[in-house]
Motif scaffolding. Structure first.
Motif, PDB file in Angstrom:
ATOM      1  N   ASP A 211      -7.850  45.865  38.316  1.00 11.75           N
ATOM      2  CA  ASP A 211      -8.307  46.551  37.099  1.00 11.75           C
ATOM      3  C   ASP A 211      -9.777  46.245  36.888  1.00 11.75           C
ATOM      4  O   ASP A 211     -10.166  45.077  36.786  1.00 11.75           O
ATOM      5  CB  ASP A 211      -7.554  46.035  35.863  1.00 11.75           C
ATOM      6  CG  ASP A 211      -6.090  46.428  35.870  1.00 11.75           C
ATOM      7  OD1 ASP A 211      -5.750  47.398  36.550  1.00 11.75           O
ATOM      8  OD2 ASP A 211      -5.307  45.746  35.188  1.00 11.75           O
TER       9      ASP A 211
ATOM     10  N   TYR B 153      -9.583  42.239  37.026  1.00  9.61           N
ATOM     11  CA  TYR B 153      -8.303  41.526  36.999  1.00  9.61           C
ATOM     12  C   TYR B 153      -7.533  41.898  38.261  1.00  9.61           C
ATOM     13  O   TYR B 153      -7.429  43.078  38.584  1.00  9.61           O
ATOM     14  CB  TYR B 153      -7.455  41.972  35.808  1.00  9.61           C
ATOM     15  CG  TYR B 153      -8.108  41.819  34.465  1.00  9.61           C
ATOM     16  CD1 TYR B 153      -7.894  40.680  33.696  1.00  9.61           C
ATOM     17  CD2 TYR B 153      -8.910  42.820  33.937  1.00  9.61           C
ATOM     18  CE1 TYR B 153      -8.477  40.548  32.442  1.00  9.61           C
ATOM     19  CE2 TYR B 153      -9.501  42.693  32.688  1.00  9.61           C
ATOM     20  CZ  TYR B 153      -9.276  41.547  31.949  1.00  9.61           C
ATOM     21  OH  TYR B 153      -9.851  41.421  30.711  1.00  9.61           O
TER      22      TYR B 153
ATOM     23  N   ASP C 140      -6.623  32.977  35.905  1.00  5.93           N
ATOM     24  CA  ASP C 140      -5.810  32.852  34.696  1.00  5.93           C
ATOM     25  C   ASP C 140      -4.539  32.121  35.095  1.00  5.93           C
ATOM     26  O   ASP C 140      -3.647  32.697  35.725  1.00  5.93           O
ATOM     27  CB  ASP C 140      -5.502  34.238  34.135  1.00  5.93           C
ATOM     28  CG  ASP C 140      -4.605  34.167  32.906  1.00  5.93           C
ATOM     29  OD1 ASP C 140      -4.123  33.063  32.564  1.00  5.93           O
ATOM     30  OD2 ASP C 140      -4.394  35.218  32.279  1.00  5.93           O
TER      31      ASP C 140
ATOM     32  N   ALA D 170      -0.985  33.434  34.155  1.00 11.13           N
ATOM     33  CA  ALA D 170      -0.487  34.695  34.714  1.00 11.13           C
ATOM     34  C   ALA D 170      -0.775  34.831  36.202  1.00 11.13           C
ATOM     35  O   ALA D 170      -0.515  35.895  36.772  1.00 11.13           O
ATOM     36  CB  ALA D 170      -1.106  35.869  33.947  1.00 11.13           C
TER      37      ALA D 170
ATOM     38  N   ARG E 127      -3.459  35.290  37.871  1.00 16.04           N
ATOM     39  CA  ARG E 127      -4.319  36.422  38.131  1.00 16.04           C
ATOM     40  C   ARG E 127      -5.738  35.937  38.384  1.00 16.04           C
ATOM     41  O   ARG E 127      -6.211  35.001  37.747  1.00 16.04           O
ATOM     42  CB  ARG E 127      -4.320  37.361  36.909  1.00 16.04           C
ATOM     43  CG  ARG E 127      -3.896  38.778  37.272  1.00 16.04           C
ATOM     44  CD  ARG E 127      -3.473  39.545  36.047  1.00 16.04           C
ATOM     45  NE  ARG E 127      -2.179  39.060  35.570  1.00 16.04           N
ATOM     46  CZ  ARG E 127      -1.439  39.663  34.646  1.00 16.04           C
ATOM     47  NH1 ARG E 127      -1.876  40.763  34.073  1.00 16.04           N
ATOM     48  NH2 ARG E 127      -0.283  39.160  34.281  1.00 16.04           N
TER      49      ARG E 127
ATOM     50  N   VAL F 264       0.778  42.001  31.497  1.00 16.12           N
ATOM     51  CA  VAL F 264      -0.181  42.735  30.679  1.00 16.12           C
ATOM     52  C   VAL F 264      -1.541  42.053  30.713  1.00 16.12           C
ATOM     53  O   VAL F 264      -1.637  40.841  30.548  1.00 16.12           O
ATOM     54  CB  VAL F 264       0.291  42.802  29.199  1.00 16.12           C
ATOM     55  CG1 VAL F 264      -0.652  43.666  28.385  1.00 16.12           C
ATOM     56  CG2 VAL F 264       1.715  43.315  29.094  1.00 16.12           C
ATOM     57  N   ASP F 265      -2.604  42.834  30.955  1.00 21.20           N
ATOM     58  CA  ASP F 265      -3.982  42.337  30.794  1.00 21.20           C
ATOM     59  C   ASP F 265      -4.531  42.843  29.475  1.00 21.20           C
ATOM     60  O   ASP F 265      -4.586  44.046  29.248  1.00 21.20           O
ATOM     61  CB  ASP F 265      -4.897  42.882  31.914  1.00 21.20           C
ATOM     62  CG  ASP F 265      -4.555  42.301  33.268  1.00 21.20           C
ATOM     63  OD1 ASP F 265      -3.912  41.242  33.323  1.00 21.20           O
ATOM     64  OD2 ASP F 265      -4.940  42.929  34.272  1.00 21.20           O
ATOM     65  N   LEU F 266      -4.982  41.946  28.642  1.00 18.61           N
ATOM     66  CA  LEU F 266      -5.579  42.329  27.360  1.00 18.61           C
ATOM     67  C   LEU F 266      -7.065  42.046  27.414  1.00 18.61           C
ATOM     68  O   LEU F 266      -7.485  40.896  27.539  1.00 18.61           O
ATOM     69  CB  LEU F 266      -4.955  41.520  26.215  1.00 18.61           C
ATOM     70  CG  LEU F 266      -3.441  41.636  26.057  1.00 18.61           C
ATOM     71  CD1 LEU F 266      -2.981  40.720  24.934  1.00 18.61           C
ATOM     72  CD2 LEU F 266      -3.041  43.068  25.778  1.00 18.61           C
TER      73      LEU F 266
ATOM     74  N   ILE G 191       0.896  37.386  30.135  1.00 18.45           N
ATOM     75  CA  ILE G 191      -0.202  38.057  29.433  1.00 18.45           C
ATOM     76  C   ILE G 191      -1.529  37.393  29.765  1.00 18.45           C
ATOM     77  O   ILE G 191      -1.681  36.178  29.609  1.00 18.45           O
ATOM     78  CB  ILE G 191       0.046  38.012  27.903  1.00 18.45           C
ATOM     79  CG1 ILE G 191       1.266  38.884  27.563  1.00 18.45           C
ATOM     80  CG2 ILE G 191      -1.179  38.477  27.137  1.00 18.45           C
ATOM     81  CD1 ILE G 191       1.684  38.811  26.124  1.00 18.45           C
ATOM     82  N   THR G 192      -2.474  38.188  30.249  1.00 20.78           N
ATOM     83  CA  THR G 192      -3.848  37.724  30.406  1.00 20.78           C
ATOM     84  C   THR G 192      -4.642  38.218  29.207  1.00 20.78           C
ATOM     85  O   THR G 192      -4.577  39.393  28.858  1.00 20.78           O
ATOM     86  CB  THR G 192      -4.468  38.271  31.701  1.00 20.78           C
ATOM     87  OG1 THR G 192      -3.725  37.781  32.808  1.00 20.78           O
ATOM     88  CG2 THR G 192      -5.916  37.841  31.840  1.00 20.78           C
ATOM     89  N   PHE G 193      -5.368  37.325  28.598  1.00 19.18           N
ATOM     90  CA  PHE G 193      -6.026  37.628  27.318  1.00 19.18           C
ATOM     91  C   PHE G 193      -7.486  37.210  27.438  1.00 19.18           C
ATOM     92  O   PHE G 193      -7.773  36.021  27.612  1.00 19.18           O
ATOM     93  CB  PHE G 193      -5.305  36.800  26.245  1.00 19.18           C
ATOM     94  CG  PHE G 193      -5.858  36.897  24.859  1.00 19.18           C
ATOM     95  CD1 PHE G 193      -5.315  37.785  23.951  1.00 19.18           C
ATOM     96  CD2 PHE G 193      -6.896  36.077  24.441  1.00 19.18           C
ATOM     97  CE1 PHE G 193      -5.808  37.848  22.652  1.00 19.18           C
ATOM     98  CE2 PHE G 193      -7.391  36.149  23.152  1.00 19.18           C
ATOM     99  CZ  PHE G 193      -6.839  37.039  22.257  1.00 19.18           C
ATOM    100  N   LEU G 194      -8.388  38.163  27.373  1.00 22.36           N
ATOM    101  CA  LEU G 194      -9.792  37.842  27.585  1.00 22.36           C
ATOM    102  C   LEU G 194     -10.639  38.536  26.529  1.00 22.36           C
ATOM    103  O   LEU G 194     -10.440  39.707  26.246  1.00 22.36           O
ATOM    104  CB  LEU G 194     -10.213  38.336  28.982  1.00 22.36           C
ATOM    105  CG  LEU G 194     -11.344  37.582  29.650  1.00 22.36           C
ATOM    106  CD1 LEU G 194     -10.945  36.142  29.894  1.00 22.36           C
ATOM    107  CD2 LEU G 194     -11.678  38.244  30.968  1.00 22.36           C
TER     108      LEU G 194
END
Lengths: 315, 315, 315, 315
Positions: free
Chosen positions: B155, B212, B269, B272, B274, C154-156, C194-197
């Motif tokens: 991504d 990502y 990450d 996750a 990633r 999910v990538d946020l 969940i990846t949160f950035l």
């Protein structure tokens, strides 16, 4: 930070030391990633012998730390306010402190290169002007010297960067006495009535000053000829200057972003017989670090433009 | 404009001509006041003999105007999209036009210097990459080559400058095939599944891409060791590169403002599994004019960093 | 500040008290000139009886100050993090403190009105969600409930305002467990990865989240039909909601500036079979004060939109 | 756009029609997503009977389209320049066109509500002032009426939004004659010498004007008493006004963002015996749509503040 950016590319300079307390022990590039090419460690003090010192400490602290270097004959440019004002009472009145190093005030030179180049070349100690006075004095000096201003009355309207977080000094700004000192010297009398007002605007870098002053009757011809006459006065005054540039259109702060120019647009409001002079400069370059390097160049006999040739970054 | 700013200070270059129709007859500094030091007149065509040509015309028009220079053996960098894609059907599919100069497509070199330096040095014609692909390919190339990405799924999330006024291409961006072509070459297969999304943000210059990608199981060790391993992959890949720099903290666009760096921060990450790689560059410099000058330097045997040494303007 | 702006125009509310230490004794309009119409004095404590309390204190301090009001049966919305997480160990792990008021954690309701409206209507204590979780949960809830996401991965990717000066939390953001808790509840399992950035961008107000998630094979039809199916899932989920709005184009933060909307754009990346959901809200309104007022309206039986009808200020 | 935003929430108004050519057939919310709650279709013309018309067309076009409505006795506010100037030669001189509807110029009322409220209440046609004159006239009217200005000499220094992309009119701005007309009326003579200068600054909304004028000798007492006297003059002049507000600190444009206030700070530069008055307003609200709605309220006998009560959005 801005001095390091400029000096890193200066052909005659090697950065020998960068001092700081809270970040001592780190390298410059750790604190400021865009300076990672400047491989210098931050230290609390200058330990090795150096040929030249810049100080950007707060006033009073700056003169104290500079004093031993001046005593030893090391050339210095002080970016603080300590060596700008000749009148020690004015200094104390505005800065609320007794000057810590008064013995060097008289011989220090006010570091607006365009006005005091010869004295700077002979001097070991230069007090670099504030960013507002740099813009305002360069904008008004030609008109004051030409004697075309009625009553010496000038409104200075500044738009400044918001990064300063400077208090809005409606009752008087500390840069006021510098401007009065320098323009008063040119004017040859004490009668200048200067209104000085600053406005914060959301810009990253840059100062724009708009100066208003009533013209003496018949000081210049009517109509467009008056504008031509005013422009000629300015062009003659700044003839040959590398950084003070008279321009044919109202300038934008972006036109000086990152470079050492002060661009000046003089004109006449024909409806109201008033001189308008607009000047822009980058407060971090010509208004501080760049002006200081220009002074160093003059003091050391380098090419005055060395390290200062880069074009503005636009937009 | 940005090419002129850079080339004006390049030690090996003299600007011989600047072409343009609507402003023909004016000097560069009249149109762009910050370039008043570049004393070049804008002309409709290049009339005198030149050693090197940059074209920043729109696609198709660019190849047409370049063709006679290429025929004559003049070295050229094309900043348009005309010589980026090897597959002529892809070109026609994305740009909705038959390629006007297909005979040079195969031999033109894709101008991401870090990936194709040797070919560029041998080439007379380089197709400079788009600003997004420059950032995205440099951010992902080390991980793709190391084979640590699961399924080649990536991504790409861009934050770009608002000056582009570019339509938001939710159905596919023209830079998509460039990225697929280049990362696919490294990957050695056609299986990359790339999501590419751009966001306009109110900045003057700069692109930031956040990539990502899921890591293959056991591709790297768990915990902090995995981050160290990823960082080592990136550091090895860009070892010795003057402008592609792996940094230890998430970068800001301001760290590359006005200079030719692409700064890259890779990490993992841990929650996750990633890979996250964040890259910044100045879309007008490394993403366009600066990257083109870097290619010229390589093509002409100059020092690769000539004219490109200046530090970022921060803030 | 923002609560006062909204409540001042709320038809059912009178501001009885505004507390603060450093500015105690001043009126609201002295501290915030744009609130000069709110004629309320700032006091250290609430002295008179009140019907409803909002707390925007830091975590831990908030629960401590709210506790006596909750004991007395006064309805309250806590804008801090104290009553968001059900798991006290998670709370202690992220906030590094023992919860000061654990007896109310279980009965407190997570204040995302769109998910918990009925419980909120029955509750005396609501823990208002963080601004990131508000955006992320509303963006992903329909897809998670519909079961179309592969592996709950999910990538946020957040673009947030620069006024927060929030540290860039590459190792984990405190809002992470809220999102996991709420989306995990909907998902019915613990397997969300969940990846949160977060990215700081120079905006005054606003959050934009872009969510990426792989679609299960055959979860939706191929091509445009898949996009239609995803949009239908979202429209059905938010049918009748006054503030969660599914829009047909990628939204801009400016479209929610000063109002209580969360606008959501779901689509499918057809090349990569990935769901993309983009959501915007004003972090000070729907993400904080406005969401809190919406909850108060539900808790008190007022019209849910009372005081929250104003349109966004654009541009 | 801004009128629709305000009128949508006005308790006495229903939007009957919104005209436009290029977007005809669409609904307002399709063109401006933040107005999606305004369910009005854009049409080329007003077909049904209406009670009130606002026109925001360019000058000349505006008067032409309004003429049949005025003929029919429909009340109207014209936001263009067509009904601002009483002197048709001045109109032609500045706008380079013969007035298309001169028969209504004399009876039209200049729509600065604070100066002409009673006439507006009796009028069917109001020419809404430009945004600069609104700010400048409100800033200077009290001082001009009090007769404390020497020679009627005033410098008006504007900082305006950059969205205008307005040419920088160093030779005269079209808003100049409005200001001269209105302040000249108050002054009772033709002798005002007004310098009017605008600066573009990077803001989204807002105008800030700084006015400088020399005080007549002994017009006010010396020192702080003079400031108090000036403030009293301003407070008396605007006593009871709902939107013209004298404030005790220099205002910021953000303090009026999205609302209908004009906030005014008068003071004296004690060093130079000059009056300084600083005023801010939102150019899209009090300077245009909001001022127009205020006039409609007066013309229709509604509460003058109806639809205009909302607080500024800060920051």
């Amino acid at each position: 930070m801005e001095l390091a950016r400029i000096l890193h590319r200066h052909p005659e300079v090697e950065i020998a030391a960068a001092t700081g307390r809270s970040q001592a022990g780190k390298r410059l590039g750790e604190v400021f990633p865009h300076l990672s090419a400047c491989d210098v460690e931050i230290t609390p003090d200058i330990v090795d012998s150096v040929d030249f010192v810049f100080s950007a400490l707060p006033h009073a602290a700056s003169a104290e730390r500079l004093e031993p270097f001046i005593d030893d004959g090391v050339k210095a440019v002080d970016i603080s306010a300590d060596f700008r004002l000749k009148d020690l009472d004015e200094y104390t009145g505005w800065y609320k402190i007794t000057h810590p190093c008064p013995q060097y005030v008289e011989t220090a030179v006010y570091g607006l290169t365009e006005l005091h180049r010869d004295e700077i070349a002979q001097s070991n100690l230069v007090g670099n002007p504030g960013c507002y006075p740099s813009a305002a004095i360069l904008a008004m000096a030609p008109a004051v010297e030409a004697g075309i201003i009625e009553g010496g009355s000038v409104d200075l309207n500044f738009s400044e960067v918001n990064e300063n977080f400077k208090a809005y000094n409606i009752d008087g700004h500390r840069h006021h006495p510098e401007i009065t000192q320098e323009l008063g010297d040119i004017n040859g009398g004490p009668d200048l009535k200067i209104t000085f007002l600053t406005h914060l605007v959301p810009m990253t870098r840059g100062i724009l000053v708009t100066c208003y002053a009533p013209l003496k009757p018949d000081a210049v011809p009517g109509g467009e000829d008056g504008r031509t006459a005013v422009r000629r006065i300015y062009n003659d005054y700044y003839d040959g200057e590398p950084f003070a540039k008279v321009v044919p259109q109202p300038p934008q702060t972006k036109h000086t972003s990152g470079n050492n120019d002060c661009v000046i647009f003089p004109t006449v409001d024909l409806r109201a017989d008033r001189l308008i002079a607009i000047a822009c400069l980058d407060n971090l370059v010509k208004g501080a670090a760049g002006g200081a390097v220009q002074n160093m160049n003059v003091m050391c006999g380098f090419d005055e433009t060395a390290g200062l040739e880069q074009l503005a970054l636009y937009p």
